[in-house]
Design a protein around this motif. Structure first.
Motif, PDB file in Angstrom:
ATOM      1  N   GLY A 134       0.815  -1.220   0.000  1.00 14.19           N
ATOM      2  CA  GLY A 134       0.000   0.000   0.000  1.00 14.19           C
ATOM      3  C   GLY A 134       0.842   1.261   0.000  1.00 14.19           C
ATOM      4  O   GLY A 134       0.431   2.301   0.518  1.00 14.19           O
ATOM      5  N   LEU A 135       2.039   1.178  -0.592  1.00 11.00           N
ATOM      6  CA  LEU A 135       2.929   2.336  -0.637  1.00 11.00           C
ATOM      7  C   LEU A 135       2.941   3.014  -2.000  1.00 11.00           C
ATOM      8  O   LEU A 135       3.597   4.035  -2.171  1.00 11.00           O
ATOM      9  N   SER A 136       2.263   2.407  -2.973  1.00  3.68           N
ATOM     10  CA  SER A 136       2.317   2.964  -4.329  1.00  3.68           C
ATOM     11  C   SER A 136       1.083   3.816  -4.574  1.00  3.68           C
ATOM     12  O   SER A 136      -0.041   3.385  -4.296  1.00  3.68           O
ATOM     13  N   LYS A 193      -4.135  -2.728 -11.559  1.00  2.96           N
ATOM     14  CA  LYS A 193      -5.389  -3.433 -11.244  1.00  2.96           C
ATOM     15  C   LYS A 193      -5.158  -4.803 -10.600  1.00  2.96           C
ATOM     16  O   LYS A 193      -5.919  -5.236  -9.744  1.00  2.96           O
ATOM     17  N   PHE A 194      -4.055  -5.463 -10.992  1.00  7.70           N
ATOM     18  CA  PHE A 194      -3.842  -6.837 -10.521  1.00  7.70           C
ATOM     19  C   PHE A 194      -3.267  -6.916  -9.101  1.00  7.70           C
ATOM     20  O   PHE A 194      -3.073  -7.999  -8.571  1.00  7.70           O
ATOM     21  N   VAL A 195      -3.005  -5.758  -8.476  1.00 10.00           N
ATOM     22  CA  VAL A 195      -2.376  -5.768  -7.148  1.00 10.00           C
ATOM     23  C   VAL A 195      -3.425  -5.909  -6.056  1.00 10.00           C
ATOM     24  O   VAL A 195      -4.452  -5.231  -6.077  1.00 10.00           O
ATOM     25  N   LYS A 196      -3.152  -6.806  -5.091  1.00  7.31           N
ATOM     26  CA  LYS A 196      -3.943  -6.826  -3.863  1.00  7.31           C
ATOM     27  C   LYS A 196      -3.096  -6.165  -2.773  1.00  7.31           C
ATOM     28  O   LYS A 196      -1.951  -6.564  -2.555  1.00  7.31           O
ATOM     29  N   GLU A 197      -3.665  -5.159  -2.109  1.00  7.24           N
ATOM     30  CA  GLU A 197      -2.907  -4.481  -1.051  1.00  7.24           C
ATOM     31  C   GLU A 197      -3.112  -5.246   0.258  1.00  7.24           C
ATOM     32  O   GLU A 197      -4.218  -5.351   0.765  1.00  7.24           O
ATOM     33  N   TYR A 198      -2.000  -5.760   0.809  1.00  5.12           N
ATOM     34  CA  TYR A 198      -2.062  -6.531   2.053  1.00  5.12           C
ATOM     35  C   TYR A 198      -1.805  -5.654   3.273  1.00  5.12           C
ATOM     36  O   TYR A 198      -1.868  -6.123   4.407  1.00  5.12           O
ATOM     37  N   ALA A 199      -1.489  -4.395   3.058  1.00  2.66           N
ATOM     38  CA  ALA A 199      -1.260  -3.448   4.161  1.00  2.66           C
ATOM     39  C   ALA A 199      -1.518  -2.045   3.619  1.00  2.66           C
ATOM     40  O   ALA A 199      -1.633  -1.856   2.402  1.00  2.66           O
ATOM     41  N   THR A 200      -1.643  -1.088   4.541  1.00  2.00           N
ATOM     42  CA  THR A 200      -1.863   0.305   4.115  1.00  2.00           C
ATOM     43  C   THR A 200      -0.715   1.147   4.683  1.00  2.00           C
ATOM     44  O   THR A 200      -0.923   2.034   5.512  1.00  2.00           O
ATOM     45  N   MET A 201       0.487   0.813   4.229  1.00  2.00           N
ATOM     46  CA  MET A 201       1.658   1.452   4.830  1.00  2.00           C
ATOM     47  C   MET A 201       1.834   2.908   4.429  1.00  2.00           C
ATOM     48  O   MET A 201       2.431   3.680   5.180  1.00  2.00           O
ATOM     49  N   GLY A 202       1.304   3.284   3.261  1.00  2.00           N
ATOM     50  CA  GLY A 202       1.374   4.692   2.864  1.00  2.00           C
ATOM     51  C   GLY A 202       0.649   5.536   3.901  1.00  2.00           C
ATOM     52  O   GLY A 202       1.179   6.540   4.411  1.00  2.00           O
ATOM     53  N   ALA A 203      -0.562   5.088   4.274  1.00  2.00           N
ATOM     54  CA  ALA A 203      -1.351   5.812   5.275  1.00  2.00           C
ATOM     55  C   ALA A 203      -0.652   5.753   6.630  1.00  2.00           C
ATOM     56  O   ALA A 203      -0.651   6.744   7.389  1.00  2.00           O
ATOM     57  N   ALA A 204      -0.034   4.615   6.954  1.00  2.00           N
ATOM     58  CA  ALA A 204       0.660   4.476   8.245  1.00  2.00           C
ATOM     59  C   ALA A 204       1.852   5.444   8.309  1.00  2.00           C
ATOM     60  O   ALA A 204       2.090   6.081   9.352  1.00  2.00           O
TER      61      ALA A 204
END
Ligand code: KIV
Length: 277
Positions: A226-228, A233-244
């Protein structure tokens, strides 16, 4: 003598033997700390030339140099002990001739300590792959959407979405397998084609945007964390590190402005010296 049990690194024959048996779990990494965190969980770490876009803010991967790949490849090897590390050969370092490819692959292997290199291209690269593998360097191939050919392809476009395109991509897959590649990244390819290729060749297909039909999967680490800013479309985000990260920076800024950081627990006190009050 060290009492630490040394973990054995996954080998090329072990990845090759996963075909039809167990999925090849792969991620990219470009630096020692992230590589250390993912090492226990993945089979293969790719130091991808996507680092040009992810780490350096380039528009494409075309500006990435051999020295950049070697610097990041060495860092990832130093940060890991278990996963097989593959380093991408950047644009312009392998296309000219098998000899040039071998010379540059030798630099990557010697200067990073990685196990294998990756090259983009199918049938046109078969002679080069054979030459490099015959001289002792394992090669991972990369077919379908090949970002180093973006100018020829006219953009990052999924491949094989019309049946007329299938034959050429299937031929690419066969050619790299016959040339001795130990596995092949299949990028941005329609599911039925990925399935056909995976059934047709004896080496593991490692898919990115190429459906669950592949023998393994790879994602760019920053995308799945979740940093990009705009993941494909094919990416599943396993975390939201950008927001963190943004949240942590905001909290830090508030603390510094309110003089709440550093606190006493983050501050050095004077040592007690004999005779001083
Ligand atoms: O450069 C890279 O990160 C790659 C993966 C997308 C497979 O080639």
């Amino acid at each position: 003598m060290s009492t630490h049990a040394k973990v054995k690194r996954i080998t090329v024959p072990e990845i090759r033997a996963r075909k039809g048996a167990q999925p090849v779990v792969s991620l990219t990494s470009y630096h020692a700390h992230t590589a250390r965190y993912i090492d226990p969980y993945v089979d293969l770490i790719l130091v991808g030339d996507s680092l040009g876009m992810v780490m350096y803010g380039m528009e494409t991967t075309l500006g990435v140099t051999l020295d950049m790949m070697i610097a990041h490849g060495s860092a990832v090897v130093r940060g890991t002990e278990r996963a097989l590390v593959v380093v991408d050969m950047p644009f312009g370092t392998y296309e000219e001739s098998p000899e040039v490819a071998f010379r540059n692959a030798v630099r990557i292997i010697k200067e990073t300590g990685c196990t294998a290199v990756k090259m983009e291209g199918g049938a046109r690269l078969a002679e080069t792959i054979r030459y490099v593998v015959d001289r002792g360097i394992p090669v991972m191939a990369h077919i379908g959407l090949t970002p180093q050919s973006i100018q020829v392809m006219g953009g990052f476009k999924a491949q094989g979405r019309v049946k007329e395109d299938w034959a050429a991509i299937e031929e690419d897959a066969r050619a790299v397998a016959e040339a001795g590649a130990f596995s092949v990244v299949v990028e941005g390819v329609a599911e039925p084609l990925a399935e056909r290729i995976t059934k047709q060749i004896p080496i593991p297909t490692v898919g990115i945007g190429a459906s669950p039909a592949c023998d393994g999967q790879i994602l760019v680490l920053e995308d799945m964390l979740g940093l990009s800013p705009k993941p494909p479309k094919f990416v599943k985000e396993y975390a939201t590190m950008g927001a963190a990260i943004a949240g942590a920076a905001e909290a830090y800024a508030e603390d510094v402005r309110a003089r709440a950081f550093p606190g006493p627990e983050h501050t050095y006190k004077m040592k007690k010296v004999d005779g001083e009050a």
